[in-house]
Design a protein around this motif. Structure first.
Motif, PDB file in Angstrom:
ATOM      1  N   GLU A 197       0.811  -1.213   0.000  1.00  0.00           N
ATOM      2  CA  GLU A 197       0.000   0.000   0.000  1.00  0.00           C
ATOM      3  C   GLU A 197       0.849   1.271   0.000  1.00  0.00           C
ATOM      4  O   GLU A 197       0.585   2.215  -0.737  1.00  0.00           O
ATOM      5  N   GLY A 290       0.901  -4.129  -6.658  1.00  0.00           N
ATOM      6  CA  GLY A 290       0.056  -3.001  -6.292  1.00  0.00           C
ATOM      7  C   GLY A 290       0.533  -1.686  -6.860  1.00  0.00           C
ATOM      8  O   GLY A 290       0.139  -0.613  -6.387  1.00  0.00           O
ATOM      9  N   THR A 341      -5.683   2.514  -7.213  1.00  0.00           N
ATOM     10  CA  THR A 341      -5.391   1.916  -5.911  1.00  0.00           C
ATOM     11  C   THR A 341      -4.550   0.654  -6.069  1.00  0.00           C
ATOM     12  O   THR A 341      -4.642  -0.043  -7.088  1.00  0.00           O
ATOM     13  N   PRO A 342      -3.728   0.340  -5.054  1.00  0.00           N
ATOM     14  CA  PRO A 342      -2.972  -0.917  -5.095  1.00  0.00           C
ATOM     15  C   PRO A 342      -3.871  -2.140  -5.248  1.00  0.00           C
ATOM     16  O   PRO A 342      -3.509  -3.099  -5.940  1.00  0.00           O
ATOM     17  N   LYS A 343      -5.048  -2.118  -4.637  1.00  0.00           N
ATOM     18  CA  LYS A 343      -5.961  -3.259  -4.746  1.00  0.00           C
ATOM     19  C   LYS A 343      -6.432  -3.445  -6.189  1.00  0.00           C
ATOM     20  O   LYS A 343      -6.504  -4.581  -6.694  1.00  0.00           O
TER      21      LYS A 343
END
Length: 401
Positions: A197, A290, A341-343
């Protein structure tokens, strides 16, 4: 069922060899064939320790280090491999592997990484990069590539089914061979990476420094943005050129272990990519960490990265393969990076997992085997019909008389 798996050549373990390793995992009893095999013992572990049956090129002088100079001999060499004992032949081809000879009772499925780029649409770029645009050597090279194109197109007729590693390559197959291809993306071992993250204030690019990767162009772009830091991992023929143009905000780390590369991928603000690739594994690995990708918007990356027009973006595309275009993309990324986003990056990378590849290609090959068996059964059942029809016609003529 006896199965043969054919590859072009085995020298290093990279993208095509990863596909080969998965094919062996799915069909562990298959026999392997290639033009040459000089894979190291360490890399061979990925192939279950298997060795290939090779061609006469294996024994020619400097075949390991200068195998590409034997390209004009490879069509003849690959045709000398005797695969007549096999029911199923799977070729993993970016050069000549698809040209193996098979018969009408054999099923040949070819997984194509690309038709020979240097012989087809990228011929002029290839000749320019190796300095063969003029003179007698250039004329000879063009004649050889002309011959390779004729052979490449002719041998496409010996393939029962084509599989392309991207829709981009499927279009190239259609353009080159006038054949449709099923798209199955190559395997990417996403389990090796974890998404991080927290990102640090630097950009990363990593690849072998060869002309089409455009690493000097990336460095020049960041030279013009002295407030932004770029880390470069990799080495190759253009390393000296990259070192010469690198400014104080560019850090060259040279060759690094996979652990160091992954660590930088996880921490980087974004991964920068400038090549026009058929597929491109490294941008997917970055997303598996990510990390967003800033990429030249052409080729396979258009299928593996979701641009800012997507509801869930994972990167930014730039239009031209120039430093100015890349600078604009970096500026746009910094303006809108909170949308990525990393996700989202990690989830997108999972679309290309090893498990997905195994399931898709196994199901496709088994479906084709079933279809061929069914067709052969129909042909067997209906083979007697012409004889019955001829007998009926004879009886009809006799009765009429």
């Amino acid at each position: 069922m006896k199965i043969a798996i054919v590859s072009d050549w085995l020298v290093t373990y990279s993208g095509a060899e990863r596909v080969l390793a998965e094919l062996i995992t799915i069909w562990p009893d298959a026999d392997l064939f290639s033009v040459i095999d000089f894979l190291s013992d360490q890399d061979r572990t990925h192939l279950g320790g298997k060795r290939n049956t090779t061609t006469f090129i294996q024994h020619l002088p400097k075949a390991k280090s200068r195998y590409q100079s034997y390209l004009p001999l490879m069509p003849h060499a690959i045709e000398q491999l005797d695969l007549s004992a096999y029911d199923l032949v799977i070729s993993s081809s970016h050069a000549v592997a698809k040209g193996v000879l098979t018969g009408p009772d054999q099923l040949h499925i070819s997984y194509v990484h690309s038709p020979m780029r240097y012989a087809w649409d990228l011929q002029h770029q290839y000749l320019k990069e190796i300095g063969l645009t003029k003179g007698l050597k250039s004329k000879v090279a063009r004649m050889i590539l002309h011959y390779m194109r004729i052979w490449d197109q002719r041998t496409a007729a010996g393939v029962d089914e084509f599989i392309a590693n991207s829709h981009f390559i499927a279009r190239r197959i259609q353009k080159t061979y006038r054949r449709n291809a099923k798209v199955i993306y190559p395997p990417v071992d996403t389990t090796r990476f974890t998404a991080q993250e927290q990102k640090e204030d630097f950009y990363l690019t990593a690849s072998r420094m060869v002309p089409y990767k455009k690493i000097p162009m990336i460095v020049e772009a960041f030279n013009a943005m002295p407030d932004k830091r770029l880390v470069v991992i990799g080495t190759g023929p253009e390393h000296a050129k990259v070192k010469e143009v690198a400014g104080p905000n560019v850090t060259l780390l040279g060759y690094q272990s996979s652990e160091t590369l992954i660590d930088h991928m996880q921490r980087a603000k974004a991964f920068v990519f400038a090549a026009e690739e058929d597929f491109g594994i490294t941008p997917i690995e970055a997303q598996a960490c990510g990390t967003p990708v800033i990429a030249y918007g052409k080729g396979g990356v258009l299928e593996t990265i979701r641009g800012l027009e997507s509801p869930v973006p994972t990167g930014v595309f730039y239009r031209d393969q120039t430093a100015e275009s890349l600078q604009e993309a970096v500026g746009l990324f910094e303006l809108l990076q909170t949308r990525i986003t990393p996700k989202a990056c990690r989830d997108n990378a999972e679309r290309f997992s090893v498990q997905r590849f195994r399931q898709e290609i196994k199901a496709y090959v088994e479906a084709r085997i079933t279809a061929q068996d069914a067709l052969e059964a129909i042909e067997l059942e209906t083979a007697h019909i012409p004889r019955y029809l001829e007998t009926a016609r004879t009886l009809a003529r006799t009765t009429a008389n």
